[in-house]
Design a protein around this motif. Structure first.
Motif, short mmCIF file in Angstrom:
data_model
loop_
_atom_site.label_atom_id
_atom_site.label_comp_id
_atom_site.label_asym_id
_atom_site.label_seq_id
_atom_site.Cartn_x
_atom_site.Cartn_y
_atom_site.Cartn_z
N ALA A 193 -8.50 -3.66 3.63
CA ALA A 193 -7.50 -2.87 2.90
C ALA A 193 -6.32 -3.74 2.48
N GLU A 194 -5.86 -4.61 3.37
CA GLU A 194 -4.74 -5.50 3.04
C GLU A 194 -5.12 -6.48 1.94
N ALA A 199 -5.51 -4.70 -1.49
CA ALA A 199 -4.20 -4.36 -2.04
C ALA A 199 -3.53 -5.60 -2.63
N GLU A 237 -5.71 3.59 -6.32
CA GLU A 237 -6.48 2.39 -6.01
C GLU A 237 -6.98 1.69 -7.27
N GLN A 279 0.82 -1.21 0.00
CA GLN A 279 0.00 0.00 0.00
C GLN A 279 0.86 1.27 0.00
N GLU A 321 2.32 4.73 -1.27
CA GLU A 321 1.64 5.85 -1.91
C GLU A 321 2.24 6.19 -3.26
#
Length: 327
Positions: free
Chosen positions: A224-225, A228, A162, A132, A134
């Motif tokens: 989220a993990e 990703a 994303e 994740q 940036e």
């Protein structure tokens, strides 16, 4: 001088870079003297030998193609008559020894899509997405004897969104990298040598080969993990879980925004459900799965032996999917 290069690469992304270089030879004053790629591999039921994407493109353009198993004396003897000035590499998959590099008066350069020395190794793009990060960088470095340790010649940064996945970001890196390589080739052709590079600084980290088992989803991880990881490992090896003792690929997914209406409804009704539970399976609301932290909105799936499907088509043949506990 008009620079002669030997291009080394194998997969789809490396083919994209080669294509751009091929189209810009005259503009940037260089010539692709030959192409070095991995040997054809046996694929499919009949074990047909399939060349690499780089090998296929090179033959279409009538470029000399070399496909050695090893970079040994025979490989050196085969490419030596090209009298190439510079070796240009992207995702070839082999370490170049001192005898091989000595064939090129101007040395060699390598496209590596990471902010070196971060993510040395073979899967920097996938690792950056999975972690994740940036942003990432597309770097062109001098080829050295150690893996990805050469001085940096050019570097360009890019925000990771994303919407990016392993495939799309790698292909974009190939395009950006090709542009940077062309600039270096023009300068090298003009000066007869590579420009000065900047030594890498900072603590190095390393990436490795991603296996099918690495793609197994752990529903105790956060949404989220998992999202990703799904993006990072698309299309290969892809992420998967188990549905009623059979593998189920999750090809595209995103998190349900915390605080949104659907998130609040899911939290109220399924907050105590077991991780991996398919909470909602609705044509308009979509497919939502409970995770260790939050909910995953599954957009594209693939059952064993079936074609990939968006969630709406998938639900046409999975009326009892809601309530299923994925493992």
């Amino acid at each position: 001088m008009s620079l002669k290069i030997l291009y080394a690469g194998s997969p789809e992304a490396a083919e994209k870079t080669l294509q751009i270089l091929f189209e810009n030879q005259e503009k940037y004053d260089f010539e692709i003297a030959g192409v070095l790629t991995n040997p054809p591999t046996a694929k499919g039921r009949h074990k047909e030998l399939i060349p690499t994407p780089v090998g296929i493109f090179a033959r279409e353009k009538n470029l000399p193609v070399f496909e050695p198993e090893h970079l040994d004396a025979a490989a050196r003897e085969s490419v030596s008559p090209l009298k190439a000035d510079l070796l240009v590499c992207f995702a070839y998959g082999h370490i170049f020894g001192p005898k091989f590099l000595a064939l090129f008066p101007c040395g060699g350069i390598n496209l590596h899509p990471s902010d070196l020395p971060r993510y040395r190794g073979c899967t920097p793009v996938q690792t950056a997405i999975k972690n994740q990060d940036e942003q990432m960088a597309i770097a062109i470095q001098k080829l050295g004897l150690a893996m990805d340790e050469g001085d940096i010649l050019k570097k360009e940064y890019r925000v990771i969104s994303e919407e990016d996945n392993g495939q799309s970001l790698l292909l974009e890196s190939a395009q950006t990298g090709a542009k940077l390589i062309c600039e270096i080739l023009k300068e090298t052709s003009k000066n007869g040598k590579l420009p000065e590079g900047t030594p890498q600084t900072g603590e190095p980290s390393y990436t490795g080969i991603i296996t099918k088992e690495d793609g197994k989803i752990n529903w105790n991880e956060s949404a989220a993990e998992i999202a990703a990881k799904v993006r990072a490992y698309f299309p290969d090896p892809s992420c998967w879980c188990v549905e009623k003792n059979l593998p189920l690929k999750i090809l595209n997914a995103k998190t349900v925004p915390e605080g949104s209406e659907i998130y609040n409804l899911l939290s109220k009704d399924y907050g105590d459900a077991k991780n991996g539970t398919v909470c909602v399976c609705h044509p308009k609301m979509g497919i939502h799965v409970k995770t260790g932290d939050g909910f995953l909105n599954v957009l594209e799936l693939q059952r064993q032996g079936k074609k990939p499907m968006n969630y709406k088509d998938f639900m046409n043949g999975a009326r009892d999917f809601a309530g299923t506990i994925l493992e």
